[in-house]
Structure formats: structure tokens, C-alpha cells
Design a protein around this motif. Structure first.
Motif, PDB file in Angstrom:
ATOM      1  N   LEU A   1      11.834   4.845   6.106  1.00 29.69           N
ATOM      2  CA  LEU A   1      10.437   5.150   6.444  1.00 29.69           C
ATOM      3  C   LEU A   1      10.297   6.566   6.980  1.00 29.69           C
ATOM      4  CD1 LEU A   1       9.469   1.747   8.048  1.00 29.69           C
ATOM      5  CD2 LEU A   1       8.388   2.771   6.025  1.00 29.69           C
ATOM      6  N   ILE A   2      11.219   6.980   7.838  1.00 29.87           N
ATOM      7  CA  ILE A   2      11.171   8.335   8.402  1.00 29.87           C
ATOM      8  C   ILE A   2      11.399   9.370   7.301  1.00 29.87           C
ATOM      9  CG2 ILE A   2      12.301   9.912  10.023  1.00 29.87           C
ATOM     10  CD1 ILE A   2      10.471   7.717  11.280  1.00 29.87           C
ATOM     11  N   ALA A   3      12.312   9.089   6.383  1.00 26.37           N
ATOM     12  CA  ALA A   3      12.576  10.022   5.276  1.00 26.37           C
ATOM     13  C   ALA A   3      11.337  10.180   4.407  1.00 26.37           C
ATOM     14  CB  ALA A   3      13.758   9.535   4.444  1.00 26.37           C
ATOM     15  N   VAL A   4      10.691   9.078   4.088  1.00 24.24           N
ATOM     16  CA  VAL A   4       9.492   9.118   3.249  1.00 24.24           C
ATOM     17  C   VAL A   4       8.372   9.879   3.948  1.00 24.24           C
ATOM     18  CG1 VAL A   4       7.646   7.626   2.353  1.00 24.24           C
ATOM     19  CG2 VAL A   4      10.035   7.079   1.894  1.00 24.24           C
ATOM     20  N   ALA A   5       8.192   9.628   5.245  1.00 26.23           N
ATOM     21  CA  ALA A   5       7.155  10.339   5.995  1.00 26.23           C
ATOM     22  C   ALA A   5       7.449  11.839   6.039  1.00 26.23           C
ATOM     23  CB  ALA A   5       7.050   9.785   7.409  1.00 26.23           C
ATOM     24  N   GLY A   6       8.712  12.194   6.192  1.00 23.39           N
ATOM     25  CA  GLY A   6       9.089  13.613   6.217  1.00 23.39           C
ATOM     26  C   GLY A   6       8.794  14.300   4.897  1.00 23.39           C
TER      27      GLY A   6
ATOM     28  N   GLN B   1      -0.658  13.156   3.418  1.00 20.62           N
ATOM     29  CA  GLN B   1      -1.149  12.571   4.663  1.00 20.62           C
ATOM     30  C   GLN B   1      -1.361  11.055   4.588  1.00 20.62           C
ATOM     31  OE1 GLN B   1      -1.119  14.114   7.522  1.00 20.62           O
ATOM     32  NE2 GLN B   1      -1.784  12.251   8.548  1.00 20.62           N
ATOM     33  N   PRO B   2      -1.914  10.496   3.510  1.00 17.15           N
ATOM     34  CA  PRO B   2      -2.050   9.032   3.451  1.00 17.15           C
ATOM     35  C   PRO B   2      -0.707   8.297   3.535  1.00 17.15           C
ATOM     36  CG  PRO B   2      -3.433  10.058   1.788  1.00 17.15           C
ATOM     37  CD  PRO B   2      -2.575  11.142   2.373  1.00 17.15           C
ATOM     38  N   VAL B   3       0.345   8.897   3.000  1.00 15.03           N
ATOM     39  CA  VAL B   3       1.675   8.290   3.079  1.00 15.03           C
ATOM     40  C   VAL B   3       2.155   8.303   4.521  1.00 15.03           C
ATOM     41  CG1 VAL B   3       4.092   8.539   2.395  1.00 15.03           C
ATOM     42  CG2 VAL B   3       2.278   8.807   0.690  1.00 15.03           C
ATOM     43  N   VAL B   4       1.974   9.407   5.209  1.00 17.05           N
ATOM     44  CA  VAL B   4       2.383   9.498   6.620  1.00 17.05           C
ATOM     45  C   VAL B   4       1.639   8.442   7.435  1.00 17.05           C
ATOM     46  CG1 VAL B   4       2.407  10.971   8.671  1.00 17.05           C
ATOM     47  CG2 VAL B   4       2.974  11.941   6.433  1.00 17.05           C
ATOM     48  N   GLU B   5       0.353   8.280   7.194  1.00 19.84           N
ATOM     49  CA  GLU B   5      -0.436   7.280   7.916  1.00 19.84           C
ATOM     50  C   GLU B   5       0.039   5.863   7.599  1.00 19.84           C
ATOM     51  OE1 GLU B   5      -4.453   8.200   6.830  1.00 19.84           O
ATOM     52  OE2 GLU B   5      -4.453  10.076   7.989  1.00 19.84           O
ATOM     53  N   ALA B   6       0.379   5.596   6.340  1.00 16.70           N
ATOM     54  CA  ALA B   6       0.882   4.276   5.955  1.00 16.70           C
ATOM     55  C   ALA B   6       2.221   3.983   6.627  1.00 16.70           C
ATOM     56  CB  ALA B   6       0.998   4.188   4.432  1.00 16.70           C
ATOM     57  N   VAL B   7       3.086   4.981   6.676  1.00 22.00           N
ATOM     58  CA  VAL B   7       4.385   4.802   7.350  1.00 22.00           C
ATOM     59  C   VAL B   7       4.161   4.515   8.828  1.00 22.00           C
ATOM     60  CG1 VAL B   7       6.478   6.002   8.108  1.00 22.00           C
ATOM     61  CG2 VAL B   7       5.760   6.138   5.720  1.00 22.00           C
ATOM     62  N   ASN B   8       3.281   5.242   9.474  1.00 20.46           N
ATOM     63  CA  ASN B   8       2.998   5.009  10.895  1.00 20.46           C
ATOM     64  C   ASN B   8       2.449   3.601  11.125  1.00 20.46           C
ATOM     65  OD1 ASN B   8       3.920   7.476  11.824  1.00 20.46           O
ATOM     66  ND2 ASN B   8       1.943   8.470  11.539  1.00 20.46           N
ATOM     67  N   ARG B   9       1.620   3.121  10.211  1.00 18.12           N
ATOM     68  CA  ARG B   9       1.067   1.768  10.315  1.00 18.12           C
ATOM     69  C   ARG B   9       2.201   0.737  10.230  1.00 18.12           C
ATOM     70  NH1 ARG B   9      -3.119   2.767   7.834  1.00 18.12           N
ATOM     71  NH2 ARG B   9      -2.339   2.656   5.713  1.00 18.12           N
TER      72      ARG B   9
ATOM     73  N   GLU C   1       0.836  -1.205   0.000  1.00 19.15           N
ATOM     74  CA  GLU C   1       0.000   0.000   0.000  1.00 19.15           C
ATOM     75  C   GLU C   1       0.871   1.255   0.000  1.00 19.15           C
ATOM     76  OE1 GLU C   1      -3.211   2.424   2.762  1.00 19.15           O
ATOM     77  OE2 GLU C   1      -2.471   0.477   3.448  1.00 19.15           O
ATOM     78  N   LEU C   2       1.923   1.267   0.827  1.00 19.39           N
ATOM     79  CA  LEU C   2       2.817   2.422   0.884  1.00 19.39           C
ATOM     80  C   LEU C   2       3.469   2.660  -0.475  1.00 19.39           C
ATOM     81  CD1 LEU C   2       4.364   4.675   2.337  1.00 19.39           C
ATOM     82  CD2 LEU C   2       6.049   2.946   3.014  1.00 19.39           C
ATOM     83  N   LEU C   3       3.943   1.620  -1.109  1.00 19.17           N
ATOM     84  CA  LEU C   3       4.594   1.778  -2.421  1.00 19.17           C
ATOM     85  C   LEU C   3       3.619   2.323  -3.462  1.00 19.17           C
ATOM     86  CD1 LEU C   3       6.834  -1.422  -2.427  1.00 19.17           C
ATOM     87  CD2 LEU C   3       7.535   0.952  -2.017  1.00 19.17           C
ATOM     88  N   ALA C   4       2.366   1.877  -3.416  1.00 20.42           N
ATOM     89  CA  ALA C   4       1.352   2.404  -4.339  1.00 20.42           C
ATOM     90  C   ALA C   4       1.096   3.890  -4.062  1.00 20.42           C
ATOM     91  CB  ALA C   4       0.058   1.602  -4.211  1.00 20.42           C
ATOM     92  N   LEU C   5       1.014   4.252  -2.787  1.00 16.53           N
ATOM     93  CA  LEU C   5       0.805   5.659  -2.424  1.00 16.53           C
ATOM     94  C   LEU C   5       1.982   6.527  -2.865  1.00 16.53           C
ATOM     95  CD1 LEU C   5      -0.694   5.186   1.143  1.00 16.53           C
ATOM     96  CD2 LEU C   5      -1.886   6.123  -0.848  1.00 16.53           C
ATOM     97  N   LEU C   6       3.187   5.987  -2.766  1.00 17.09           N
ATOM     98  CA  LEU C   6       4.371   6.748  -3.177  1.00 17.09           C
ATOM     99  C   LEU C   6       4.388   6.984  -4.687  1.00 17.09           C
ATOM    100  CD1 LEU C   6       7.103   5.202  -0.863  1.00 17.09           C
ATOM    101  CD2 LEU C   6       6.003   7.447  -0.675  1.00 17.09           C
ATOM    102  N   ARG C   7       3.908   6.009  -5.450  1.00 19.18           N
ATOM    103  CA  ARG C   7       3.811   6.214  -6.910  1.00 19.18           C
ATOM    104  C   ARG C   7       2.855   7.354  -7.227  1.00 19.18           C
ATOM    105  NH1 ARG C   7       4.505   0.649  -6.858  1.00 19.18           N
ATOM    106  NH2 ARG C   7       2.282   0.170  -6.797  1.00 19.18           N
TER     107      ARG C   7
END
Length: 116
Positions: free
Chosen positions: A86-91, A101-109, A44-50
Motif C-alpha cells: 500500500l505504501i509503495a502504491v501510494a508513493g 491523488q485519488p489513488v493516494v486517498e484510496a490507500v489512506n482509506r 476501488e483501489l484496484l480500479a484506480l490503479l488500472r
């Protein structure tokens, strides 16, 4: 009475030449497979990053690309490297507001699944 407690390797060498090391013959314990929840969360995170990538500046996109190899559910992945990615991506996602915001939530999950 004397008790010798020894932990670890003990090597005694008497004479000889060219002694360069020891053979350990210890098996490698295979890493436990990743949980299905973690695998799904990483996908899910990789899809959100795309989806996010076109909305970020080129410099941030490069930082995102540099983090991608460490974003895996593989249990053998270096923990520190994965956490740093993960922290870099969330930042990066947090800097662009609601779109990220969905990426930040996915990283936290994922971080929650990794610490469980």
C-alpha cells in the motif's frame, strides 16, 4: 506449599529411539472475514490503479505490478506485506501529482480501515 505454574508445551521422553517431534492437535482459528467496506475500498483501489498505470513510467509500472498480489481484503494476508504494498502504491501515485491523488486517498482509506 509449592505451586507450579506451567504455560505452553511440556514434553518428557523416557528412552526410545527415533523421537522426532510432537503432535500438537491444535485447531486453526479461521480468520475473520473482511469487512464489506474494506472489500469495496480494495476493489476501488484496484480500479484506480488500472486507470493510473498508463500514466506512469515503465519502472514504476513494474513496481506497481509487483505490489498487486498483496493488495487484498483477505484477513489472512500478511499484514506487513500488505502494508508495504500500500505504501509503495501510494508513493508511486504521489510522484505523478493530481492524476495520482485519488489513488493516494484510496490507500489512506484502506490503511484507516485496516487499523480500525
Amino acid at each position: 506449599m509449592s505451586t507450579n505454574n506451567h504455560y505452553g508445551d511440556n514434553v518428557n521422553m523416557y528412552g526410545g529411539s527415533g523421537n522426532i517431534g510432537m503432535i500438537k492437535n491444535q485447531g486453526v482459528v479461521p480468520a475473520a472475514p473482511a469487512s464489506p467496506e474494506l472489500e469495496a475500498a480494495v476493489r476501488e483501489l484496484l480500479a484506480l490503479l488500472r486507470e493510473l498505470r498508463p500514466h506512469i513510467p515503465a519502472v514504476s509500472a513494474q513496481a506497481l505490478d509487483d505490489s498487486l498480489p498483496a493488495l487484498t481484503a483477505d484477513a489472512a494476508a500478511p499484514v506487513q506485506e500488505r502494508h508495504r504494498a500500500l505504501i509503495a502504491v501510494a508513493g508511486i501515485a504521489a510522484t505523478i501529482g493530481a492524476v495520482g491523488q485519488p489513488v493516494v486517498e484510496a490507500v489512506n482509506r484502506i490503511l484507516g480501515l485496516l487499523s480500525a
